[in-house]
Write a protein that holds these residues in place. Structure first.
Motif, PDB file in Angstrom:
ATOM      1  N   ASN A   1     -13.134  15.540 -18.653  1.00  0.00           N
ATOM      2  CA  ASN A   1     -13.459  16.016 -17.315  1.00  0.00           C
ATOM      3  C   ASN A   1     -14.869  16.590 -17.331  1.00  0.00           C
ATOM      4  OD1 ASN A   1     -10.950  15.427 -16.172  1.00  0.00           O
ATOM      5  ND2 ASN A   1     -10.073  17.320 -16.979  1.00  0.00           N
ATOM      6  N   ILE A   2     -15.590  16.378 -16.246  1.00  0.00           N
ATOM      7  CA  ILE A   2     -16.956  16.881 -16.160  1.00  0.00           C
ATOM      8  C   ILE A   2     -17.092  17.711 -14.890  1.00  0.00           C
ATOM      9  CG2 ILE A   2     -19.390  16.255 -15.936  1.00  0.00           C
ATOM     10  CD1 ILE A   2     -18.726  13.685 -17.463  1.00  0.00           C
ATOM     11  N   ALA A   3     -17.584  18.927 -15.035  1.00  0.00           N
ATOM     12  CA  ALA A   3     -17.813  19.803 -13.885  1.00  0.00           C
ATOM     13  C   ALA A   3     -18.931  20.768 -14.232  1.00  0.00           C
ATOM     14  CB  ALA A   3     -16.539  20.567 -13.515  1.00  0.00           C
ATOM     15  N   SER A   4     -19.513  21.368 -13.211  1.00  0.00           N
ATOM     16  CA  SER A   4     -20.676  22.231 -13.439  1.00  0.00           C
ATOM     17  C   SER A   4     -20.278  23.685 -13.619  1.00  0.00           C
ATOM     18  CB  SER A   4     -21.644  22.109 -12.256  1.00  0.00           C
ATOM     19  OG  SER A   4     -20.980  22.445 -11.053  1.00  0.00           O
ATOM     20  N   TYR A   5     -19.250  23.912 -14.430  1.00  0.00           N
ATOM     21  CA  TYR A   5     -18.899  25.290 -14.774  1.00  0.00           C
ATOM     22  C   TYR A   5     -18.468  25.329 -16.234  1.00  0.00           C
ATOM     23  CZ  TYR A   5     -14.202  23.519 -13.687  1.00  0.00           C
ATOM     24  OH  TYR A   5     -13.060  22.768 -13.626  1.00  0.00           O
ATOM     25  N   PRO A   6     -18.608  26.495 -16.873  1.00  0.00           N
ATOM     26  CA  PRO A   6     -18.329  26.587 -18.313  1.00  0.00           C
ATOM     27  C   PRO A   6     -16.868  26.308 -18.665  1.00  0.00           C
ATOM     28  CG  PRO A   6     -19.601  28.481 -17.547  1.00  0.00           C
ATOM     29  CD  PRO A   6     -19.138  27.744 -16.320  1.00  0.00           C
ATOM     30  N   PHE A   7     -16.672  25.889 -19.912  1.00  0.00           N
ATOM     31  CA  PHE A   7     -15.336  25.635 -20.477  1.00  0.00           C
ATOM     32  C   PHE A   7     -14.555  24.599 -19.674  1.00  0.00           C
ATOM     33  CE2 PHE A   7     -16.162  29.920 -22.289  1.00  0.00           C
ATOM     34  CZ  PHE A   7     -16.079  29.566 -23.625  1.00  0.00           C
ATOM     35  N   THR A   8     -15.266  23.576 -19.166  1.00  0.00           N
ATOM     36  CA  THR A   8     -14.572  22.470 -18.498  1.00  0.00           C
ATOM     37  C   THR A   8     -13.680  21.739 -19.492  1.00  0.00           C
ATOM     38  OG1 THR A   8     -16.475  22.212 -17.054  1.00  0.00           O
ATOM     39  CG2 THR A   8     -14.891  20.412 -17.088  1.00  0.00           C
ATOM     40  N   THR A   9     -14.214  21.497 -20.695  1.00  0.00           N
ATOM     41  CA  THR A   9     -13.422  20.862 -21.754  1.00  0.00           C
ATOM     42  C   THR A   9     -12.532  21.918 -22.391  1.00  0.00           C
ATOM     43  OG1 THR A   9     -15.188  19.273 -22.187  1.00  0.00           O
ATOM     44  CG2 THR A   9     -13.518  19.539 -23.898  1.00  0.00           C
ATOM     45  N   LYS A  10     -11.219  21.762 -22.213  1.00  0.00           N
ATOM     46  CA  LYS A  10     -10.275  22.768 -22.697  1.00  0.00           C
ATOM     47  C   LYS A  10      -9.496  22.288 -23.912  1.00  0.00           C
ATOM     48  CE  LYS A  10      -9.744  24.578 -17.986  1.00  0.00           C
ATOM     49  NZ  LYS A  10     -10.624  25.731 -18.193  1.00  0.00           N
ATOM     50  N   GLU A  11      -9.809  21.080 -24.398  1.00  0.00           N
ATOM     51  CA  GLU A  11      -9.082  20.520 -25.528  1.00  0.00           C
ATOM     52  C   GLU A  11     -10.010  19.603 -26.300  1.00  0.00           C
ATOM     53  OE1 GLU A  11      -5.947  18.472 -23.594  1.00  0.00           O
ATOM     54  OE2 GLU A  11      -7.279  17.192 -22.444  1.00  0.00           O
ATOM     55  N   ILE A  12      -9.536  19.116 -27.417  1.00  0.00           N
ATOM     56  CA  ILE A  12     -10.295  18.140 -28.187  1.00  0.00           C
ATOM     57  C   ILE A  12     -10.037  16.759 -27.597  1.00  0.00           C
ATOM     58  CG2 ILE A  12     -10.521  17.041 -30.444  1.00  0.00           C
ATOM     59  CD1 ILE A  12      -9.777  19.715 -31.702  1.00  0.00           C
ATOM     60  N   ILE A  13     -11.108  16.052 -27.241  1.00  0.00           N
ATOM     61  CA  ILE A  13     -10.990  14.729 -26.621  1.00  0.00           C
ATOM     62  C   ILE A  13     -11.671  13.710 -27.525  1.00  0.00           C
ATOM     63  CG2 ILE A  13     -11.620  13.316 -24.620  1.00  0.00           C
ATOM     64  CD1 ILE A  13     -11.563  15.946 -22.982  1.00  0.00           C
ATOM     65  N   ALA A  14     -10.968  12.640 -27.826  1.00  0.00           N
ATOM     66  CA  ALA A  14     -11.497  11.631 -28.743  1.00  0.00           C
ATOM     67  C   ALA A  14     -11.750  10.312 -28.026  1.00  0.00           C
ATOM     68  CB  ALA A  14     -10.523  11.407 -29.896  1.00  0.00           C
ATOM     69  N   GLY A  15     -12.902   9.733 -28.293  1.00  0.00           N
ATOM     70  CA  GLY A  15     -13.225   8.386 -27.828  1.00  0.00           C
ATOM     71  C   GLY A  15     -13.781   7.596 -29.004  1.00  0.00           C
ATOM     72  N   HIS A  16     -14.290   6.419 -28.734  1.00  0.00           N
ATOM     73  CA  HIS A  16     -14.859   5.629 -29.827  1.00  0.00           C
ATOM     74  C   HIS A  16     -15.858   4.610 -29.284  1.00  0.00           C
ATOM     75  CE1 HIS A  16     -11.472   3.080 -28.469  1.00  0.00           C
ATOM     76  NE2 HIS A  16     -12.298   2.088 -28.756  1.00  0.00           N
ATOM     77  N   PHE A  17     -16.640   4.037 -30.170  1.00  0.00           N
ATOM     78  CA  PHE A  17     -17.487   2.888 -29.839  1.00  0.00           C
ATOM     79  C   PHE A  17     -17.557   2.000 -31.069  1.00  0.00           C
ATOM     80  CE2 PHE A  17     -20.554   5.956 -31.548  1.00  0.00           C
ATOM     81  CZ  PHE A  17     -21.310   5.174 -32.410  1.00  0.00           C
ATOM     82  N   TYR A  18     -17.914   0.737 -30.855  1.00  0.00           N
ATOM     83  CA  TYR A  18     -18.049  -0.210 -31.959  1.00  0.00           C
ATOM     84  C   TYR A  18     -19.509  -0.604 -32.117  1.00  0.00           C
ATOM     85  CZ  TYR A  18     -13.012  -0.977 -32.399  1.00  0.00           C
ATOM     86  OH  TYR A  18     -11.662  -0.809 -32.624  1.00  0.00           O
ATOM     87  N   HIS A  19     -19.909  -0.757 -33.374  1.00  0.00           N
ATOM     88  CA  HIS A  19     -21.209  -1.360 -33.683  1.00  0.00           C
ATOM     89  C   HIS A  19     -20.911  -2.503 -34.634  1.00  0.00           C
ATOM     90  CE1 HIS A  19     -25.198  -1.716 -35.724  1.00  0.00           C
ATOM     91  NE2 HIS A  19     -25.576  -1.647 -34.457  1.00  0.00           N
ATOM     92  N   GLY A  20     -20.981  -3.716 -34.109  1.00  0.00           N
ATOM     93  CA  GLY A  20     -20.479  -4.854 -34.878  1.00  0.00           C
ATOM     94  C   GLY A  20     -18.974  -4.712 -35.043  1.00  0.00           C
ATOM     95  N   ARG A  21     -18.513  -4.774 -36.266  1.00  0.00           N
ATOM     96  CA  ARG A  21     -17.076  -4.604 -36.529  1.00  0.00           C
ATOM     97  C   ARG A  21     -16.698  -3.164 -36.861  1.00  0.00           C
ATOM     98  NH1 ARG A  21     -15.454  -9.818 -40.328  1.00  0.00           N
ATOM     99  NH2 ARG A  21     -15.957 -11.459 -38.796  1.00  0.00           N
ATOM    100  N   ASP A  22     -17.709  -2.327 -36.999  1.00  0.00           N
ATOM    101  CA  ASP A  22     -17.456  -0.947 -37.415  1.00  0.00           C
ATOM    102  C   ASP A  22     -17.106  -0.070 -36.216  1.00  0.00           C
ATOM    103  OD1 ASP A  22     -18.030  -1.574 -40.075  1.00  0.00           O
ATOM    104  OD2 ASP A  22     -20.189  -1.253 -39.760  1.00  0.00           O
ATOM    105  N   LYS A  23     -16.047   0.716 -36.393  1.00  0.00           N
ATOM    106  CA  LYS A  23     -15.608   1.631 -35.337  1.00  0.00           C
ATOM    107  C   LYS A  23     -16.082   3.050 -35.652  1.00  0.00           C
ATOM    108  CE  LYS A  23     -11.383   3.396 -33.121  1.00  0.00           C
ATOM    109  NZ  LYS A  23      -9.901   3.355 -33.117  1.00  0.00           N
ATOM    110  N   TYR A  24     -16.609   3.708 -34.637  1.00  0.00           N
ATOM    111  CA  TYR A  24     -17.064   5.093 -34.758  1.00  0.00           C
ATOM    112  C   TYR A  24     -16.327   5.936 -33.722  1.00  0.00           C
ATOM    113  CZ  TYR A  24     -20.884   3.019 -37.437  1.00  0.00           C
ATOM    114  OH  TYR A  24     -21.613   2.319 -38.372  1.00  0.00           O
ATOM    115  N   GLN A  25     -15.743   7.034 -34.186  1.00  0.00           N
ATOM    116  CA  GLN A  25     -15.026   7.928 -33.273  1.00  0.00           C
ATOM    117  C   GLN A  25     -15.951   9.054 -32.816  1.00  0.00           C
ATOM    118  OE1 GLN A  25     -10.642   8.348 -34.898  1.00  0.00           O
ATOM    119  NE2 GLN A  25     -12.074   8.172 -36.576  1.00  0.00           N
ATOM    120  N   VAL A  26     -15.848   9.380 -31.529  1.00  0.00           N
ATOM    121  CA  VAL A  26     -16.660  10.451 -30.947  1.00  0.00           C
ATOM    122  C   VAL A  26     -15.716  11.508 -30.400  1.00  0.00           C
ATOM    123  CG1 VAL A  26     -18.425  11.051 -29.252  1.00  0.00           C
ATOM    124  CG2 VAL A  26     -18.457   8.787 -30.337  1.00  0.00           C
TER     125      VAL A  26
END
Length: 325
Positions: free
Chosen positions: A187-212
């Motif tokens: 979630n994105i908002a213009s006030y502090p502590f919008t992110t209240k938990e750990i959120i995981a995403g990822h992207f690929y570069h070639g066959r390699d997966k990177y978690q963000v």
């Protein structure tokens, strides 16, 4: 992966009792209509209720992962999220209730065989004590169902794959950066502590997966004063062997001074030996020079995001080589 299997719904005490007693009554009606002796019917009703309740309670216990065998990161994450000791206590109470009802069932079955009359009274007495035991689990069942929702929402992170943790003060644009470079959708908002938990995403570069991983914002203050969201962020940094993307807002539109942000940066550098990229965000608002910044970006306009990705990939590959020795 420790949390790959979702924990199913945990029924409450009323649902357990109703389901088990209805099953026993249905079987008894069929037996009665077929001319089965009442002694057998009463006996089977006790057996059916015991079997049904035992199956439900056993399923509840088995639905949770073995907490002691989980990676330390997930043990601590669950502890911060729901309280691991409280979780173990509730599961132990469910287990004890299951054993107690089975024991009672054997005792009442013996009593039933000795009786030539009043068998219905014996069965009803067993029912009453069973209901009392299940009702005594009310708070535990509610807690376990609430806990399973929170545990099911925890991110599935593969600790063996490359990981980038995005951290910094609240409202500096961490979540927007995660949105730009990965599949993570905080979630994105213009006030502090919008992110209240750990959120995981990822992207690929070639066959390699990177978690963000997007973690809640952290303030520069004593650890004893930090809230659970901040502790979640530090837990991720401490426990996950990762690259750190530390995001600064040199414009101070986040509501915090540059010095406060630098204090936090220095604290993380001091306590955690992690490869790091220091990112100054919000160049669309104002460009502020700084010799501690590795790259200046605007997550809002996308300025220098490709260059940031190049730096992430280079650092991640070097980090992987170093880990392999």
């Amino acid at each position: 992966m420790a949390l790959s299997r979702k924990i199913p719904y945990i029924p409450n005490e009323t649902e357990i009792i109703d389901r088990s007693f209805k099953r026993a009554s249905k079987k008894a009606n069929l037996q009665y209509n077929s001319g089965t002796r009442m002694s057998i019917i009463e006996s089977d009703m006790i057996t059916t209720v015991t079997s049904s309740i035992s199956k439900i309670l056993s399923s509840i216990m088995q639905s949770y992962p073995n907490l002691d065998e989980m990676p330390e990161f997930y043990q601590k994450l669950i502890d911060l999220t729901v309280g691991i000791d409280r979780l173990k206590i509730s599961l132990d109470r469910v287990s004890m209730a299951n054993k107690t009802i089975k024991k009672l069932s054997k005792e009442y079955m013996k009593d039933l065989k000795k009786r030539r009359d009043s068998r219905e009274m014996v069965r009803k007495e067993f029912y009453g004590r069973t209901v009392s035991i299940i009702n005594g689990l009310s708070n535990d069942l509610y807690f376990l169902n609430d806990a399973r929702k929170k545990i099911n929402d925890l991110p599935a992170i593969d600790l063996n794959e490359p990981i980038i943790i995005v951290t910094g003060y609240p409202n500096v644009g961490k979540s927007t950066i995660v949105n730009m470079i990965s599949t993570g959708r905080p979630n994105i908002a213009s006030y502090p502590f919008t992110t209240k938990e750990i959120i995981a995403g990822h992207f690929y570069h070639g066959r390699d997966k990177y978690q963000v991983i997007d973690v809640p914002g952290i303030l520069d203050r004593a650890d004893s004063q930090r809230n659970n969201m901040e502790r979640l962020a530090f837990l991720a940094i401490e426990q996950i062997n990762s690259i750190i993307l530390f995001v600064l807002d040199l414009t101070e539109t986040c509501g915090y001074s540059v010095q406060e942000q630098l204090n936090l940066l220095n604290e993380i550098k001091k306590n955690f030996e992690r490869p790091m990229i220091v990112v100054a965000n919000k160049t669309d608002i104002k460009k502020v020079d700084s010799d501690i910044v590795d790259i200046f970006i605007s997550a809002k306009t996308g300025e220098n995001i490709p260059e940031l990705m190049d730096k992430i990939l280079l650092l991640a590959k070097n980090d992987q080589k170093n880990k392999k020795g």
